[in-house]
Design a protein around this motif. Structure first.
Motif, PDB file in Angstrom:
ATOM      1  N   THR A  27      -1.385   2.954  16.150  1.00  0.00           N
ATOM      2  CA  THR A  27      -2.471   2.456  15.309  1.00  0.00           C
ATOM      3  C   THR A  27      -3.820   2.559  15.994  1.00  0.00           C
ATOM      4  O   THR A  27      -4.803   2.979  15.382  1.00  0.00           O
ATOM      5  CB  THR A  27      -2.205   0.986  14.917  1.00  0.00           C
ATOM      6  N   GLU A  46      -9.176   2.151  14.918  1.00  0.00           N
ATOM      7  CA  GLU A  46      -8.140   2.662  14.018  1.00  0.00           C
ATOM      8  C   GLU A  46      -8.752   3.804  13.216  1.00  0.00           C
ATOM      9  O   GLU A  46      -9.924   3.744  12.852  1.00  0.00           O
ATOM     10  CB  GLU A  46      -7.672   1.565  13.062  1.00  0.00           C
ATOM     11  N   ARG A  48      -8.068   6.875   9.972  1.00  0.00           N
ATOM     12  CA  ARG A  48      -7.281   7.199   8.781  1.00  0.00           C
ATOM     13  C   ARG A  48      -7.558   8.644   8.379  1.00  0.00           C
ATOM     14  O   ARG A  48      -8.685   9.115   8.471  1.00  0.00           O
ATOM     15  CB  ARG A  48      -7.682   6.310   7.596  1.00  0.00           C
ATOM     16  N   TYR A 109     -12.179   4.173  -0.337  1.00  0.00           N
ATOM     17  CA  TYR A 109     -11.587   3.958   0.990  1.00  0.00           C
ATOM     18  C   TYR A 109     -11.040   2.534   1.089  1.00  0.00           C
ATOM     19  O   TYR A 109      -9.921   2.312   1.533  1.00  0.00           O
ATOM     20  CB  TYR A 109     -12.637   4.205   2.078  1.00  0.00           C
ATOM     21  N   VAL A 113      -7.287   1.426   2.052  1.00  0.00           N
ATOM     22  CA  VAL A 113      -7.068   0.905   3.400  1.00  0.00           C
ATOM     23  C   VAL A 113      -7.123  -0.621   3.465  1.00  0.00           C
ATOM     24  O   VAL A 113      -6.500  -1.222   4.328  1.00  0.00           O
ATOM     25  CB  VAL A 113      -8.110   1.527   4.372  1.00  0.00           C
TER      26      VAL A 113
END
Length: 157
Positions: A27, A46, A48, A109, A113
């Motif tokens: 992560t 983190e 993505r 987003y 998320v």
């Protein structure tokens, strides 16, 4: 020259998949930004991969977000994991972080998320992707990709 994640994936699909899997193994990763005086700052982050983009989300007014607003250059190192094996190799991405201020993009987003609100959102524009690994227990293999260039591989003993 910079490109987004989708362009990198189109240019080198197998290498991009390897890099994305490496980032997906953990992560938290390490982001390097530049302080006002030009010295490096490293912090946890983190990341993505969504919709053909590599996204960097940050807490409001975090030092790393302020660094990127001032100077968008960054380096992102995948978490090496436990021990010394570095399963999947040592992976890093360099480029420029473009802050996303469009409410629609941030909402999309956020829906995917669910980050804590408020937040800074940056989209990565890549200048290079590098993977270093060991092959057959004796070769150091360095794979380097830059926009507009083919994947370059160097093997050293």
């Amino acid at each position: 020259m910079t490109v987004n994640w989708a362009a990198f994936t189109a240019a080198e699909p197998r290498f991009a998949r390897t890099v994305e899997e490496r980032f997906g193994a953990f992560t938290h990763h390490v982001l390097a930004t530049l302080r006002r005086d030009g010295t490096p700052r490293t912090t946890g982050l983190e990341v993505r991969f969504l919709g053909g983009e590599l996204w960097l989300g940050m807490m409001p007014d975090s030092r790393k977000a302020l660094d990127l607003r001032r100077d968008p250059r960054f380096a992102l190192q995948a978490n090496p994991g436990e021990g010394q094996s570095m399963g999947g190799g040592d992976v890093r991405v360099g480029g420029r972080a473009i802050e996303v201020e469009d409410p629609g993009q941030k909402a999309a987003y956020s829906e995917e998320v669910e980050p804590p609100e408020p937040f800074h959102l940056f989209r990565a524009e890549l200048t290079e992707v590098v993977r270093t690994s060991v092959e057959d227990g004796k070769y150091l293999v360095v794979q380097i990709w830059k926009p507009g260039e083919p994947l370059h591989t160097v093997r050293r003993t």
